[in-house]
Design a protein around this motif. Structure first.
Motif, PDB file in Angstrom:
ATOM      1  N   ILE A 165       0.823  -1.198   0.000  1.00 57.03           N
ATOM      2  CA  ILE A 165       0.000   0.000   0.000  1.00 57.03           C
ATOM      3  C   ILE A 165       0.865   1.259   0.000  1.00 57.03           C
ATOM      4  N   GLY A 166       2.094   1.140   0.545  1.00 58.69           N
ATOM      5  CA  GLY A 166       3.007   2.270   0.568  1.00 58.69           C
ATOM      6  C   GLY A 166       3.253   2.854  -0.812  1.00 58.69           C
ATOM      7  N   GLN A 167       3.251   1.998  -1.830  1.00 59.96           N
ATOM      8  CA  GLN A 167       3.436   2.473  -3.205  1.00 59.96           C
ATOM      9  C   GLN A 167       2.327   3.452  -3.594  1.00 59.96           C
ATOM     10  N   ARG A 168       1.112   3.117  -3.241  1.00 58.26           N
ATOM     11  CA  ARG A 168      -0.011   3.984  -3.607  1.00 58.26           C
ATOM     12  C   ARG A 168      -0.051   5.241  -2.752  1.00 58.26           C
ATOM     13  N   LEU A 222      -0.023   2.190 -16.770  1.00 59.75           N
ATOM     14  CA  LEU A 222      -0.963   3.108 -16.134  1.00 59.75           C
ATOM     15  C   LEU A 222      -1.172   2.817 -14.654  1.00 59.75           C
ATOM     16  N   TRP A 223      -0.621   1.701 -14.158  1.00 59.49           N
ATOM     17  CA  TRP A 223      -0.709   1.409 -12.733  1.00 59.49           C
ATOM     18  C   TRP A 223       0.303   2.286 -12.015  1.00 59.49           C
ATOM     19  N   LEU A 224      -0.149   3.176 -11.165  1.00 54.97           N
ATOM     20  CA  LEU A 224       0.735   4.163 -10.563  1.00 54.97           C
ATOM     21  C   LEU A 224       1.740   3.563  -9.583  1.00 54.97           C
ATOM     22  N   GLU A 225       1.474   2.363  -9.053  1.00 55.40           N
ATOM     23  CA  GLU A 225       2.331   1.854  -7.995  1.00 55.40           C
ATOM     24  C   GLU A 225       3.469   0.963  -8.480  1.00 55.40           C
ATOM     25  N   LEU A 226       3.527   0.615  -9.754  1.00 55.16           N
ATOM     26  CA  LEU A 226       4.542  -0.320 -10.224  1.00 55.16           C
ATOM     27  C   LEU A 226       5.903   0.356 -10.390  1.00 55.16           C
ATOM     28  N   PRO A 227       6.984  -0.237  -9.823  1.00 48.43           N
ATOM     29  CA  PRO A 227       8.333   0.286 -10.071  1.00 48.43           C
ATOM     30  C   PRO A 227       8.669   0.164 -11.565  1.00 48.43           C
TER      31      PRO A 227
END
Length: 267
Positions: A165-168, A222-227
């Motif tokens: 969840i930290g990624q988001r 488009l996934w904002l959390e992916l490195p």
């Protein structure tokens, strides 16, 4: 169905008919995204889902930032506790279901971003930050937005677990501050003036563009959390893509605001 007040007057029990309708549409788009996952091989469905990724959750977070205000300690802690209990109970039930039905158990999954209601811990974090730093945020909202967006760009170079969840929390914070900026400068009122036909044209153009470049990697982009290391594009291209996505989310979000304001009904 009731008419939306043209002057956006707050209605019964302090509810705002316009924002209630806007959030209803956003919830509908989220449901569509999760309901049509089995049909992602279809080019049209994939394009619609990709378009949803661009603006739905960013606008949801933005609206949440718009309505976030400083409150007294008692109300603040009560609100945080209620959100945390709801989040924790939901996740414990899901983990228990997985353990008894599928034989899988993992406490770590409590904090995985794809689990249901990930929105709650993200908003709890933002709410805590705003509660204790609201004066700084209100005075420097634009600067904080710029800095937080730059951090989200740089965060992509960190090869962390993409499921946390930290990624988001990091990647959606610029949209939260955008909601505060929108409140300060009356941006929602300005977006309401966008003509219905203009908003529809932009959505058609966005769909046509995504339909043209449609593939699975674009969706992952488009996934904002992916490195950046998780996607088969160069890091520089992914940085550019995030900047473009920010612009596209603002344009499509503003267009949706204009479309909703032009509708003759409320949900």
């Amino acid at each position: 169905m009731n008419s939306i007040p043209r002057n956006n007057i707050v209605g019964i029990e302090g509810r705002d008919a316009f924002f209630d309708t806007l959030k209803s549409f956003l919830i509908l788009f989220v449901v569509i995204d999760h309901s049509f996952g089995l049909f992602r091989e279809d080019r049209i469905v994939m394009s619609v889902l990709q378009m949803n990724l661009i603006f739905t959750m960013p606008l949801f977070i933005c609206v949440s930032g718009y309505f976030t205000h400083h409150s007294d300690s008692r109300k603040f802690f009560k609100a945080i506790a209620n959100l945390f209990i709801l989040f924790l109970v939901n996740h414990i039930l899901r983990i228990a279901y997985g353990a008894f039905v599928n034989g899988e158990f993992s406490f770590e999954r409590l904090w995985w971003s794809y689990f249901g209601l990930w929105f709650l811990p993200v908003m709890m974090t933002y709410r805590v930050i705003y509660q204790y730093f609201h004066k700084i945020i209100e005075r420097g909202a634009v600067a904080i937005f710029v800095v937080s967006f730059v951090i989200s760009l740089l965060w992509g170079f960190v090869n962390t677990n993409p499921m946390t969840i930290g990624q988001r929390i990091v990647n959606f914070f610029p949209y939260f501050t955008m909601g505060i900026i929108a409140r300060q400068y009356g941006l929602f009122d300005k977006a309401k003036k966008i003509p219905l036909y203009c908003g529809c044209i932009f959505f058609v153009l966005a769909f046509a563009t995504l339909y043209t470049v449609n593939n699975g990697e674009v969706r992952r982009l488009l996934w904002l959390e992916l490195p950046y290391s998780c996607i088969d594009f160069s890091s520089s291209m992914q940085v550019v893509a995030k900047i473009v996505q920010l612009g596209a989310s603002v344009v499509l979000g503003a267009c949706l605001v204009g479309i909703v304001n032009n509708l003759k009904f409320s949900l």
